[in-house]
Design an enzyme around this catalytic site. Structure first.
Site, PDB file in Angstrom:
ATOM      1  N   LYS A   2       0.845  -1.199   0.000  1.00  0.00           N
ATOM      2  CA  LYS A   2       0.000   0.000   0.000  1.00  0.00           C
ATOM      3  C   LYS A   2       0.880   1.247   0.000  1.00  0.00           C
ATOM      4  O   LYS A   2       1.900   1.292   0.703  1.00  0.00           O
ATOM      5  CB  LYS A   2      -0.898  -0.014   1.244  1.00  0.00           C
ATOM      6  CG  LYS A   2      -1.914   1.122   1.305  1.00  0.00           C
ATOM      7  CD  LYS A   2      -2.751   1.021   2.586  1.00  0.00           C
ATOM      8  CE  LYS A   2      -3.811   2.105   2.652  1.00  0.00           C
ATOM      9  NZ  LYS A   2      -4.622   2.005   3.898  1.00  0.00           N
ATOM     10  N   SER A  44      -9.586   1.908   3.344  1.00  0.00           N
ATOM     11  CA  SER A  44      -8.767   2.658   2.429  1.00  0.00           C
ATOM     12  C   SER A  44      -7.780   1.802   1.634  1.00  0.00           C
ATOM     13  O   SER A  44      -7.264   2.255   0.618  1.00  0.00           O
ATOM     14  CB  SER A  44      -7.968   3.713   3.212  1.00  0.00           C
ATOM     15  OG  SER A  44      -7.057   3.090   4.088  1.00  0.00           O
ATOM     16  N   SER A  56      -9.569  -0.341   7.558  1.00  0.00           N
ATOM     17  CA  SER A  56      -9.033  -0.156   6.211  1.00  0.00           C
ATOM     18  C   SER A  56      -8.391  -1.391   5.593  1.00  0.00           C
ATOM     19  O   SER A  56      -8.053  -1.383   4.405  1.00  0.00           O
ATOM     20  CB  SER A  56      -8.018   0.988   6.190  1.00  0.00           C
ATOM     21  OG  SER A  56      -8.687   2.221   6.172  1.00  0.00           O
TER      22      SER A  56
END
Lengths: 490, 484
Positions: free
Chosen positions: B80, B155, B179
């Protein structure tokens, strides 16, 4: 003093200043408070930096244990109680030299609270409360000058970012600029004794802000205070405080009100200026620092620090008076710095003449050091050599007067007193027979003066002594010369 | 081998050991697939093909030299873009860090690489991990591989979608209020958040420090367990990382959950999509069939969790994001007059609307006069929520809930309604606030076309990741991922 405020002594006398100091002291750790970068002063800009003290994304602080130990040491010496559990907090504000946009400090749970320092102004001893001692990190430095394009740009040096600080907050117990000065002096002495800071104001390792208000004498409530910043020398401190006190009295006497604001001291103009309060009005939005665990100082850790505390200035002063029979004044002067006290003690022990050692340290040696811009730690004359010199005087090998010259020579060359005395043939003439021969020669050459003496003009004796001293290049012992002359002139 | 992109770690290692495929071939297969498929999914923000191939060739050389395989040797991994990678841009999906190159690796990344992983690139996410749909990316949204008209969750939507679309075997995400778990549920993969302190946060760009975690995604519980084992453990660079030994998680994957007490909190089964509820209830039935004891429990402070979470996370975010000021690195507005104007314009142009919204909320709740009513109160509620869990774990070993009350929604559907978006986190923020570990595993599909994944969430006691993974693995082995 200020040129802008003119108040009668009478008016001034009706008011009482109320002053509290906030002192920031840089700790002498080798590495920064939350990373392992060097704290060394004066390196090329931004050399001593890493992701942590640059505030780069993703970096996290790790508390330096040595910084805590030093802070605890300072707090204990200031008679504070150490909170077994304290917490770091973020103080949020934007400034280019604050790389994270917040300073890691302590807020509602500081390291330590509730201490005191005893000060003395004139003959009065007074206890000044210490509200708290807490830990925090220093910010970087904005360099506004010194670059070709300084007119358009500010440069940032983050070498100082993350250097450990303690903030020592006093109670509003100080009642005059003189008290504030004495308080700060003692605070500095203490920090130097503890070796937790070099307290170098020019390098910013000791920084002072003051909270100042005035009130009518006898009034119970405090007046509105202002915060005076930029008091970065002992000299400015007193002047700035005196100015601010008078300014406030002047405002009040003219029917005005003091506005709570931050004021900057301008050392060139010797006055304080209000900073535009709107621009500098901060809401720091403190909250507990989530990247650090609560700081726990165990009883064991505290005890360990307590055991490591050196003898503190007050205790040392009393001991010097008792142990070496020194007058209070001497003891106070000698203990004003730990290095001086140590030097004295080594010299006193080595020569067995504490009073003489005190005199030499405080007078002639101090003078030479000052003259040459050296600290006692850099003294070319060691304590042992000074003791040697004192012994030579005590044994009458050289005169006291000659010893001053020998000391100067020792200072210049680093040689021992014995070396210098023998190299220069400075031993005092202590043999009465040798002196008698010289005396007789001088008497014979000056019959008129001898006659005058014999007729009762005893003042002539001084002249004869001078002649003998001259003939012996000062190596004769004056008392002995006088005895010999008396005998020869009889 | 025909398909090198849908393998588990064990299968990859089997293929490497038997010389059926080289690490380079596996890496290349992923790179090719990213080229063909990712233009539709948009799970990556950047890839590092050359570096990946080099890492893969290094693994192949080690194999050729007879060295034993390391836990992640040759395993293609996506990271990420809020996790720092040296020499690879880390943008946090924000314009303000558009070209930011970190000078160091996050501890988790360093551990992945030491374990032999092949890093393919950086995945899309909501800007600074703030969001539940990956639509708040400063660059472009990611699409759900199961239905490209829908969001992948957030997210960590890019990391979830990449694993779901076989564009990486495992990936790293970050979880602050759900997330990892919520996008895992939306994309039909496994996503795990360890106990707070289990994985070092060093090198994770902070959103809300007291809530942030790094954790893995995978297509199987075993892959997640192995990746978790690699990244977990004490790190001297993160003061909040725990000095508690890390179990060999794969050893606990024995499929035997007989007698394990599973708590089912009523509070998590109200007002949610009825089909999601039905699937999770089937999942719970399956656990019961495996010998688990189902125990109804109460977590009475659950209803306060969203409010509490959004106060604490925005407060911390407002401070954590102060450093993006245009002074030292990242974006700086082109035109400004004076320092304050530079700050204002830089932050106005550099941050997206959701980030600005949270900075403002956080600034507000920390302001003098409001601190006690918001931040301090929220901290007290947080303590009560944590206590709910501690008390519940007196009676049960794990707790099972739906991961999300809603299925993957359409792109743009909730973008103009931040409150609706916040409520999507309702089942995940509790564990974040308490600091307990949680995992989301696939739990069948919703009726309809295309069928959308449902996620079942499991919580365990502090540092009891072994139990969490054991139950999740048993569920997977019993066919729970496709309950119907």
């Amino acid at each position: 003093m200020s040129t802008l405020v003119t108040l009668s002594a009478d008016t001034l006398g009706q008011y009482e200043p109320v002053i509290g100091l906030e002192v920031h002291v840089q700790l002498l750790t080798r590495s920064k408070i939350f990373c392992s970068c060097s704290t060394h002063f004066g390196d090329p800009p931004n050399q001593n930096t890493c992701p942590v003290c640059l505030g780069l994304p993703g970096a996290l602080p790790v508390l330096n244990r040595e910084a805590v130990t030093m802070a605890v040491k300072a707090a204990l010496a200031l008679n504070c109680r150490i909170n077994p559990r304290s917490r770091f907090a973020r103080k949020n504000y934007f400034y280019p030299d604050l790389p994270k946009g917040y300073q890691i400090s302590q807020y509602d749970e500081p390291l330590s609270e509730g201490g005191w320092i005893d000060i003395e102004v004139g003959d009065t001893r007074k206890r000044i409360g210490i509200t708290r001692v807490h830990m925090e990190e220093d910010a970087g430095k904005s360099l506004h000058e010194g670059f070709p394009d300084s007119a358009e740009r500010t440069y940032i040096d983050l070498n100082r970012s993350g250097v450990p600080l303690i903030e020592i907050v006093s109670e509003p117990d100080l009642r005059s600029p003189e008290e504030a000065y004495d308080y700060l002096t003692r605070l500095k002495t203490l920090m130097l004794y503890l070796e937790v800071s070099d307290c170098n104001m020019e390098e910013g390792s000791l920084r002072v802000d003051a909270n100042v208000s005035v009130r009518k004498k006898g009034a119970a409530a405090f007046g509105t205070k202002t915060e005076v910043k930029n008091l970065n020398s002992f000299r400015f401190l007193q002047r700035a405080l005196a100015y601010e006190v008078e300014r406030q009295i002047d405002v009040l006497e003219n029917g005005g009100e003091i506005s709570q604001e931050t004021r900057l001291f301008d050392s060139r103009e010797q006055r304080t200026y209000g900073m535009r309060s709107k621009e500098f009005a901060h809401d720091y939005r403190y909250f507990p620092e989530p990247d650090l665990l609560p700081l726990v100082v165990t009883e064991e850790w505290k005890e360990h620090v307590l055991r490591s505390l050196p003898e503190l200035p007050g205790a040392k002063e009393s001991r010097f008076q008792a142990e070496y029979a020194l007058p209070k004044q001497d003891a106070a002067l000698l203990t004003a710095s730990r290095a001086t006290a140590d030097f004295f003690e080594r010299a006193a022990k080595a020569c067995g003449e504490p009073k003489l050692a005190a005199n030499w340290v405080l007078n002639d040696l101090s003078y030479l050091l000052q003259e040459n811009g050296k600290s006692i730690l850099e003294s070319p004359v060691t304590a042992e050599n000074l003791a040697g010199l004192i012994k030579l005087v005590a044994k009458d090998t050289i005169s006291g007067k000659m010893a001053k010259d020998v000391l100067a020579e020792m200072f210049k060359t680093g040689k021992t007193p014995n070396q210098i005395v023998s190299e220069k043939g400075l031993e005092q003439i202590t043999d009465p027979e040798k002196l008698a021969v010289i005396a007789r020669e001088i008497i014979a050459a000056n019959p008129k003066q001898a006659e005058q003496y014999r007729q009762g003009k005893t003042a002539t004796m001084g002249w004869f002594v001078g002649q003998v001293m001259k003939a012996t290049r000062g190596q004769a012992q004056p008392q002995l010369v006088q005895e010999v002359l008396k005998r020869e002139l009889a | 081998m025909d398909n090198l992109t849908n393998l588990t770690i064990e299968e990859i290692h089997g293929a490497l050991a038997k010389r059926e495929a080289s690490a380079e071939e596996i890496a290349r297969a992923h790179i090719d697939r990213i080229r063909t498929d990712d233009p539709r999914v948009r799970s990556y923000l950047s890839t590092c093909e050359e570096k990946a191939l080099e890492q893969a060739r290094a693994v192949d050389r080690q194999i050729a030299a007879g060295e034993p395989l390391r836990p992640l040797s040759g395993v293609p991994v996506a990271v990420k873009d809020v996790i720092l990678t040296r020499g690879l841009r880390t943008t946090c999906a924000s314009k303000i860090l558009e070209n930011y190159m970190a000078p160091y690796d996050a501890t988790a990344v360093q551990r992945l690489e030491s374990a032999g992983a092949v890093i393919l690139g950086k995945t899309n996410c909501d800007e600074f991990a703030m969001g539940s749909s990956t639509e708040n990316s400063g660059f472009y949204p990611t699409h759900n591989p199961h239905d490209l008209t829908r969001v992948p969750g957030g997210s960590s939507g890019g990391s979830a979608a990449a694993v779901a679309a076989n564009l990486a075997t495992v990936s790293l995400g970050s979880d602050t209020g759900g997330s990892i778990r919520q996008p895992a549920a939306f994309c039909g993969v496994v996503g795990m958040m360890g106990t707070y302190g289990r994985v070092s946060r060093y090198g994770l760009v902070a959103f809300a420090s007291s809530l942030d975690h790094i954790g893995p995604f995978g297509r199987s519980v075993r892959d997640v367990a192995r990746t978790m084992k690699v990244i977990a453990g004490r790190d001297a660079l993160d003061s909040t990382s725990a000095d508690i030994s890390v179990d060999d998680y794969e050893k606990s994957l024995d499929g035997n959950v007989r007698g394990v007490k599973v708590g089912v909190p009523n509070e998590y089964f109200e007002g949610l999509n009825p089909d999601i509820r039905a699937n999770v209830e089937k999942g719970i039935k399956l656990l019961e069939k495996l010998g688990c004891k189902i125990v109804p429990i109460r977590l009475p402070h659950t209803e306060y969790a969203i409010g509490c979470y959004y106060i604490i996370c925005t407060a911390e975010a407002s401070s954590n994001l102060a450093r993006y000021d245009g002074v030292r690195y990242g974006f700086r507005a082109a035109e400004f007059s004076g320092l304050r104007d530079m700050y204002r314009k830089t932050r106005d142009q550099g941050f997206g609307p959701e980030v600005k919204r949270r900075i403002m909320l956080g600034t507000y709740v920390l302001s003098s006069g409001y601190y006690d009513a918001y931040y301090l109160k929220a901290q007290k509620v947080r303590t009560l929520i944590a206590r709910d869990f501690v008390e519940a774990f007196d009676d049960v070993d794990v707790i099972v809930t739906p991961t999300s009350p809603i299925p993957p929604f359409k792109l743009n559907e909730k973008l103009d309604d931040p409150l609706q978006m916040y409520l999507a986190d309702i089942y995940t923020v509790t564990a974040s606030l308490a600091g307990i570990p949680g995992i989301s595993v696939p739990c069948g599909k919703l009726p309809g076309e295309p069928p959308l994944p449902v996620g079942m969430q499991i919580f365990a006691r502090y540092f009891d990741e072994s139990r969490l993974l054991q139950v999740a693995d048993a569920f997977e082995k019993a066919g729970g991922f496709s309950v119907s």
